[in-house]
Motif scaffolding. Structure first.
Motif, mmCIF file in Angstrom:
data_model
loop_
_atom_site.group_PDB
_atom_site.id
_atom_site.type_symbol
_atom_site.label_atom_id
_atom_site.label_comp_id
_atom_site.label_asym_id
_atom_site.label_seq_id
_atom_site.Cartn_x
_atom_site.Cartn_y
_atom_site.Cartn_z
ATOM 1 N N VAL A 83 37.948 26.281 42.776
ATOM 2 C CA VAL A 83 38.921 27.606 43.213
ATOM 3 C C VAL A 83 37.956 28.448 44.254
ATOM 4 O O VAL A 83 38.146 29.331 44.887
ATOM 5 C CB VAL A 83 39.291 28.434 42.162
ATOM 6 C CG1 VAL A 83 39.859 29.567 42.286
ATOM 7 C CG2 VAL A 83 40.480 27.361 41.502
ATOM 8 N N ALA A 84 36.825 28.638 43.598
ATOM 9 C CA ALA A 84 35.752 29.576 44.425
ATOM 10 C C ALA A 84 35.295 28.891 45.893
ATOM 11 O O ALA A 84 35.210 29.917 46.787
ATOM 12 C CB ALA A 84 34.372 29.605 43.559
ATOM 13 N N ILE A 129 40.896 31.171 36.355
ATOM 14 C CA ILE A 129 41.381 31.126 37.479
ATOM 15 C C ILE A 129 41.660 32.372 37.994
ATOM 16 O O ILE A 129 41.482 32.665 39.078
ATOM 17 C CB ILE A 129 42.301 29.799 37.657
ATOM 18 C CG1 ILE A 129 41.769 28.397 37.782
ATOM 19 C CG2 ILE A 129 43.232 30.384 38.925
ATOM 20 C CD1 ILE A 129 42.714 27.526 37.790
ATOM 21 N N ARG A 130 42.604 32.869 37.263
ATOM 22 C CA ARG A 130 42.909 34.407 37.621
ATOM 23 C C ARG A 130 41.760 35.326 37.846
ATOM 24 O O ARG A 130 41.827 36.257 38.556
ATOM 25 C CB ARG A 130 43.664 34.852 36.593
ATOM 26 C CG ARG A 130 45.211 33.937 36.364
ATOM 27 C CD ARG A 130 46.091 33.715 37.675
ATOM 28 N NE ARG A 130 46.969 32.964 37.497
ATOM 29 C CZ ARG A 130 47.444 31.703 38.184
ATOM 30 N NH1 ARG A 130 46.670 31.964 39.428
ATOM 31 N NH2 ARG A 130 48.296 30.921 37.926
ATOM 32 N N VAL A 131 40.707 35.149 37.167
ATOM 33 C CA VAL A 131 39.508 36.366 37.168
ATOM 34 C C VAL A 131 38.948 35.936 38.441
ATOM 35 O O VAL A 131 38.601 36.616 39.418
ATOM 36 C CB VAL A 131 38.764 35.991 35.994
ATOM 37 C CG1 VAL A 131 37.259 36.765 36.438
ATOM 38 C CG2 VAL A 131 39.011 36.377 34.715
ATOM 39 N N ILE A 132 38.812 34.507 38.700
ATOM 40 C CA ILE A 132 38.288 34.245 40.255
ATOM 41 C C ILE A 132 39.075 34.595 41.249
ATOM 42 O O ILE A 132 38.520 35.087 42.167
ATOM 43 C CB ILE A 132 37.713 32.693 40.168
ATOM 44 C CG1 ILE A 132 36.727 32.309 39.263
ATOM 45 C CG2 ILE A 132 37.406 32.019 41.632
ATOM 46 C CD1 ILE A 132 36.553 30.798 39.199
ATOM 47 N N GLY A 133 40.387 34.550 41.117
ATOM 48 C CA GLY A 133 41.361 35.043 42.241
ATOM 49 C C GLY A 133 41.175 36.618 42.446
ATOM 50 O O GLY A 133 41.035 36.851 43.687
ATOM 51 N N GLU A 134 40.746 37.278 41.350
ATOM 52 C CA GLU A 134 40.845 38.860 41.865
ATOM 53 C C GLU A 134 39.242 39.130 42.123
ATOM 54 O O GLU A 134 39.328 39.829 43.155
ATOM 55 C CB GLU A 134 40.869 39.532 40.519
ATOM 56 C CG GLU A 134 42.137 39.421 39.904
ATOM 57 C CD GLU A 134 42.531 40.221 38.415
ATOM 58 O OE1 GLU A 134 40.978 40.517 38.233
ATOM 59 O OE2 GLU A 134 43.425 40.391 37.776
ATOM 60 N N ALA A 135 38.439 38.264 41.907
ATOM 61 C CA ALA A 135 37.118 38.382 42.324
ATOM 62 C C ALA A 135 36.822 37.992 43.629
ATOM 63 O O ALA A 135 36.001 38.693 44.583
ATOM 64 C CB ALA A 135 36.068 37.628 41.520
#
Length: 290
Positions: free
Chosen positions: A222-223, A260-266
């Motif tokens: 994801v990153a 995944i949701r945290v990475i999406g925000e970040a």
């Protein structure tokens, strides 16, 4: 470019589309399949995926008579394929239950008649399994449905992927980087293929289909820009069946979706700015103003 599947758009700056692959982990039991749908919905996945075969057609000839030890006794591989295949009544229950839980559902057809079966169930998309990348007749049948197509690329060369994309077209296509080892070791992940596929197929959403233990590689995917993530799910990795050991248990899927949701925000948008939370430290610490 984004591709719409069911309730979601898949593409850059869209929430990562999480597919919980039930596959054959229902072991031919529709009650277990519905329980796994519940697991996917509780974790926050957007879709569940199955596999659909016409066993007499899709089972390789050299495998049909091979013995297979199963919970129902020793049988031929072809008999096993028939034993775990869900029928029309079971898929009607799956469609209803997925809709009840707010999930998209679709499957990987392994032969042309399976495509027609899935169309009759009203699936929102089709998934090409890595094993089917070179089955051009199947690819054409899936293309001709006009539905979105998700293409996994495990066990394939770039030339084979190019040929598959040429058949499918790119208008409604999502490509998933994958390595078809079960379970996959980290040294075989090669997730730098995600930006490589983005460069090779501009505008086509690129995702990741993982078969590793744990969460780290999927999160790193994801990153690196994966806009969809697919992972097998199970109630217990120790259950009988070929895919359980490479699957996530319920808590693992919950943690995957959460992270995944945290990475999406970040990830943000790549535009440099000063955030409100920086103003107080800036006023306190910066000695020379611009």
């Amino acid at each position: 470019m984004s591709v719409r599947i069911g309730h979601a758009a898949i593409g850059e700056y869209e929430p990562v589309y999480v597919i919980a692959e039930i596959g054959l982990n229902h072991n031919g039991d529709v009650r277990l399949a519905k329980h796994l749908i519940d697991v996917a919905a509780h974790a926050g996945a957007q879709a569940v995926k199955f596999q659909k075969r016409t066993p007499d057609l899709s089972t390789p000839e050299h495998m049909k008579l091979a013995p297979r030890d199963t919970p129902w006794g020793t049988m031929t591989y072809l008999e096993y394929r028939h034993r775990v295949e869900l029928g029309r009544e079971e898929y009607a229950q799956i469609a209803d239950h997925a809709a009840l839980r707010g999930l998209d559902w679709f499957a990987s057809p392994w032969d042309v008649p399976a495509v027609a079966d899935l169309e009759s169930y009203g699936v929102v998309a089709h998934k090409i399994a890595s094993a089917s990348v070179t089955d051009l007749e199947l690819l054409a049948a899936v293309r001709d449905t006009g539905k979105p197509v998700i293409l996994s690329t495990g066990m394939s060369t770039m030339e084979e992927i190019d040929r598959a994309v040429a058949v499918l077209g790119t208008e409604r296509l999502v490509i998933m980087h994958a390595t078809s080892s079960y379970p996959m070791e980290p040294e075989e992940a090669n997730i730098l293929m995600i930006p490589a596929l983005k460069n090779r197929f501009p505008g086509v959403p690129i995702g990741y289909s993982g078969h590793e233990r744990g969460l780290q590689i999927s999160l790193a995917a994801v990153a690196l820009g994966a806009v969809a993530v697919e992972r097998h799910i199970t109630l217990d990795r120790a259950m009988w069946g070929s895919d359980h050991a490479a699957s996530l248990e319920p808590q693992g899927l919950e943690h995957l979706v959460r992270d995944i949701r945290v990475i999406g925000e970040a990830l943000g948008d790549g535009v440099k700015r000063v955030y409100p939370g920086e103003e107080a430290p800036k006023a306190k610490l910066r000695r020379v103003l611009a």
